[in-house]
Design a protein around this motif. Structure first.
Motif, PDB file in Angstrom:
ATOM      1  N   GLU A  69       0.855  -1.181   0.000  1.00  0.00           N
ATOM      2  CA  GLU A  69       0.000   0.000   0.000  1.00  0.00           C
ATOM      3  C   GLU A  69       0.895   1.237   0.000  1.00  0.00           C
ATOM      4  N   LEU A  70       0.358   2.320  -0.513  1.00  0.00           N
ATOM      5  CA  LEU A  70       1.044   3.602  -0.442  1.00  0.00           C
ATOM      6  C   LEU A  70       0.261   4.512   0.488  1.00  0.00           C
ATOM      7  N   GLU A  71       0.974   5.238   1.318  1.00  0.00           N
ATOM      8  CA  GLU A  71       0.338   6.205   2.205  1.00  0.00           C
ATOM      9  C   GLU A  71       0.800   7.599   1.807  1.00  0.00           C
ATOM     10  N   TYR A  72      -0.172   8.419   1.423  1.00  0.00           N
ATOM     11  CA  TYR A  72       0.103   9.836   1.161  1.00  0.00           C
ATOM     12  C   TYR A  72      -0.295  10.588   2.420  1.00  0.00           C
ATOM     13  N   SER A  73       0.616  11.382   2.962  1.00  0.00           N
ATOM     14  CA  SER A  73       0.251  12.196   4.114  1.00  0.00           C
ATOM     15  C   SER A  73       0.773  13.610   3.899  1.00  0.00           C
ATOM     16  N   ILE A  74      -0.085  14.547   4.215  1.00  0.00           N
ATOM     17  CA  ILE A  74       0.265  15.961   4.112  1.00  0.00           C
ATOM     18  C   ILE A  74       0.202  16.550   5.512  1.00  0.00           C
ATOM     19  N   ASP A 154      -7.187  11.234  -3.329  1.00  0.00           N
ATOM     20  CA  ASP A 154      -8.638  11.389  -3.244  1.00  0.00           C
ATOM     21  C   ASP A 154      -8.956  12.878  -3.080  1.00  0.00           C
ATOM     22  N   GLU A 155     -10.222  13.201  -2.888  1.00  0.00           N
ATOM     23  CA  GLU A 155     -10.643  14.606  -2.837  1.00  0.00           C
ATOM     24  C   GLU A 155     -10.083  15.343  -1.617  1.00  0.00           C
ATOM     25  N   ARG A 156      -9.941  14.638  -0.491  1.00  0.00           N
ATOM     26  CA  ARG A 156      -9.397  15.291   0.716  1.00  0.00           C
ATOM     27  C   ARG A 156      -7.947  15.715   0.502  1.00  0.00           C
ATOM     28  N   ILE A 157      -7.160  14.836  -0.103  1.00  0.00           N
ATOM     29  CA  ILE A 157      -5.754  15.162  -0.362  1.00  0.00           C
ATOM     30  C   ILE A 157      -5.673  16.308  -1.366  1.00  0.00           C
ATOM     31  N   LEU A 158      -6.485  16.247  -2.432  1.00  0.00           N
ATOM     32  CA  LEU A 158      -6.475  17.332  -3.423  1.00  0.00           C
ATOM     33  C   LEU A 158      -6.873  18.664  -2.804  1.00  0.00           C
ATOM     34  N   HIS A 159      -7.865  18.642  -1.948  1.00  0.00           N
ATOM     35  CA  HIS A 159      -8.301  19.867  -1.281  1.00  0.00           C
ATOM     36  C   HIS A 159      -7.185  20.417  -0.380  1.00  0.00           C
ATOM     37  N   SER A 160      -6.482  19.529   0.311  1.00  0.00           N
ATOM     38  CA  SER A 160      -5.366  19.964   1.162  1.00  0.00           C
ATOM     39  C   SER A 160      -4.225  20.529   0.332  1.00  0.00           C
ATOM     40  N   ILE A 161      -3.944  19.889  -0.807  1.00  0.00           N
ATOM     41  CA  ILE A 161      -2.899  20.401  -1.696  1.00  0.00           C
ATOM     42  C   ILE A 161      -3.292  21.775  -2.208  1.00  0.00           C
ATOM     43  N   GLN A 162      -4.563  21.945  -2.565  1.00  0.00           N
ATOM     44  CA  GLN A 162      -5.038  23.233  -3.070  1.00  0.00           C
ATOM     45  C   GLN A 162      -4.880  24.322  -2.012  1.00  0.00           C
ATOM     46  N   ASN A 163      -5.076  23.979  -0.752  1.00  0.00           N
ATOM     47  CA  ASN A 163      -4.916  24.963   0.320  1.00  0.00           C
ATOM     48  C   ASN A 163      -3.461  25.338   0.567  1.00  0.00           C
ATOM     49  N   VAL A 164      -2.540  24.450   0.220  1.00  0.00           N
ATOM     50  CA  VAL A 164      -1.125  24.677   0.514  1.00  0.00           C
ATOM     51  C   VAL A 164      -0.403  25.380  -0.631  1.00  0.00           C
ATOM     52  N   VAL A 165      -0.668  24.968  -1.876  1.00  0.00           N
ATOM     53  CA  VAL A 165       0.079  25.531  -3.010  1.00  0.00           C
ATOM     54  C   VAL A 165      -0.501  26.883  -3.403  1.00  0.00           C
ATOM     55  N   GLU A 166       0.268  27.619  -4.200  1.00  0.00           N
ATOM     56  CA  GLU A 166      -0.210  28.901  -4.702  1.00  0.00           C
ATOM     57  C   GLU A 166      -1.361  28.689  -5.685  1.00  0.00           C
ATOM     58  N   LYS A 167      -2.210  29.682  -5.821  1.00  0.00           N
ATOM     59  CA  LYS A 167      -3.411  29.553  -6.645  1.00  0.00           C
ATOM     60  C   LYS A 167      -3.105  29.286  -8.113  1.00  0.00           C
ATOM     61  N   ASP A 168      -2.078  29.913  -8.672  1.00  0.00           N
ATOM     62  CA  ASP A 168      -1.770  29.725 -10.084  1.00  0.00           C
ATOM     63  C   ASP A 168      -1.057  28.407 -10.362  1.00  0.00           C
ATOM     64  N   VAL A 169      -0.635  27.676  -9.336  1.00  0.00           N
ATOM     65  CA  VAL A 169       0.046  26.391  -9.501  1.00  0.00           C
ATOM     66  C   VAL A 169      -0.961  25.247  -9.592  1.00  0.00           C
ATOM     67  N   PHE A 170      -2.065  25.340  -8.885  1.00  0.00           N
ATOM     68  CA  PHE A 170      -3.061  24.264  -8.815  1.00  0.00           C
ATOM     69  C   PHE A 170      -3.961  24.309 -10.048  1.00  0.00           C
ATOM     70  N   LYS A 171      -3.848  23.302 -10.922  1.00  0.00           N
ATOM     71  CA  LYS A 171      -4.596  23.271 -12.185  1.00  0.00           C
ATOM     72  C   LYS A 171      -5.592  22.122 -12.275  1.00  0.00           C
ATOM     73  N   VAL A 172      -5.844  21.418 -11.176  1.00  0.00           N
ATOM     74  CA  VAL A 172      -6.806  20.317 -11.173  1.00  0.00           C
ATOM     75  C   VAL A 172      -8.187  20.933 -11.048  1.00  0.00           C
ATOM     76  N   ILE A 173      -8.995  20.783 -12.088  1.00  0.00           N
ATOM     77  CA  ILE A 173     -10.298  21.446 -12.109  1.00  0.00           C
ATOM     78  C   ILE A 173     -11.412  20.510 -11.651  1.00  0.00           C
ATOM     79  N   ASP A 174     -11.388  19.280 -12.083  1.00  0.00           N
ATOM     80  CA  ASP A 174     -12.514  18.360 -11.884  1.00  0.00           C
ATOM     81  C   ASP A 174     -12.261  17.400 -10.717  1.00  0.00           C
TER      82      ASP A 174
END
Length: 175
Positions: A69-74, A154-174
Motif C-alpha cells: 500500500e502507499l500512504e500519502y500524508s500531508i 482522493d478529494e481530501r488530499i487534493l483539497h489539502s494540496i489546493q490549500n497549501v500551493v499557490e493559486k496559479d500552480v493548482f490546475k486540477v479542475i474536476d
C-alpha cells in the motif's frame, strides 16, 4: 503556518507479471515437494528439502512484496509518501515541499504536457491508475531538487494540496 494534516492509504495494484511469478513459485514448491518425498537416495533428499525451503521462502517474500500500500500524508506544506509492505513494514519513498511546487495538474492535462519536456527525476506513486485519474506534481524533494511525482489522491488530499500551493500552480479542475 498552514495547519494541514491529512492522509490517504491506497492499495498498490501489482503488475501483470506478478501473477506469473507467483504461479511459477507455487509450481516450483509443488515440484520440489514431490521430488523430496519420492526420492530414495539420502543425499538427494537433503538437497530436495533445501530446494523446497528456498522455494517456500521465495514464495512467501514475493507474496509479501506484492501486498503493498502507499500512504500519502500531508502535514503543513510537506507531502510524505510511504510504502507499506504487507501491512507491517514501512519504507519512506519521498518527502516533497508543496509550498514551493511549480505545478499540480492531471497527468493528461495540457499544463502537465507542457512541462513534460523537463529533464527531472520522475517518481510514479499512482498505483497503476489511468492518466486522467492520476495527478502530477512538480515539487522540490528533501534534497532541494525539482522532481516530477505522479500520485493518485482522493478529494481530501487534493483539497489539502489546493490549500497549501499557490493559486496559479493548482490546475486540477474536476475533483
Amino acid at each position: 503556518m498552514f495547519d494541514v494534516a491529512v492522509e490517504q492509504i491506497v492499495k498498490v495494484k501489482p503488475p501483470k507479471t506478478a501473477v506469473v511469478y507467483k504461479a511459477l513459485l507455487i509450481i516450483g514448491c509443488i515440484v520440489a515437494g514431490a521430488k523430496t518425498t519420492h526420492t530414495t537416495i539420502p543425499q538427494t533428499r537433503t538437497f530436495g528439502i533445501i530446494v523446497l525451503a528456498l522455494f517456500a521462502v521465495m514464495t512467501f517474500l514475493v507474496f509479501q512484496y506484492y501486498n503493498a500500500e502507499l500512504e500519502y500524508s500531508i502535514v503543513d506544506d510537506t507531502l510524505t509518501i510511504d510504502r507499506i509492505m504487507a501491512k507491517s513494514a514501512r519504507k519512506r519513498c519521498g518527502v516533497y515541499t508543496l509550498s514551493r511546487a511549480k505545478l499540480v495538474a492531471r497527468a493528461d492535462s495540457q499544463d502537465a504536457l507542457r512541462m513534460n519536456h523537463m529533464d527531472v527525476k520522475t517518481y510514479d506513486y499512482s498505483v497503476g491508475a489511468s492518466n486522467h485519474d492520476s495527478v502530477v506534481i512538480y515539487a522540490y524533494n528533501e534534497h532541494n531538487e525539482l522532481v516530477r511525482v505522479f500520485v493518485y489522491p482522493d478529494e481530501r488530499i487534493l483539497h489539502s494540496i489546493q490549500n497549501v500551493v499557490e493559486k496559479d500552480v493548482f490546475k486540477v479542475i474536476d475533483f
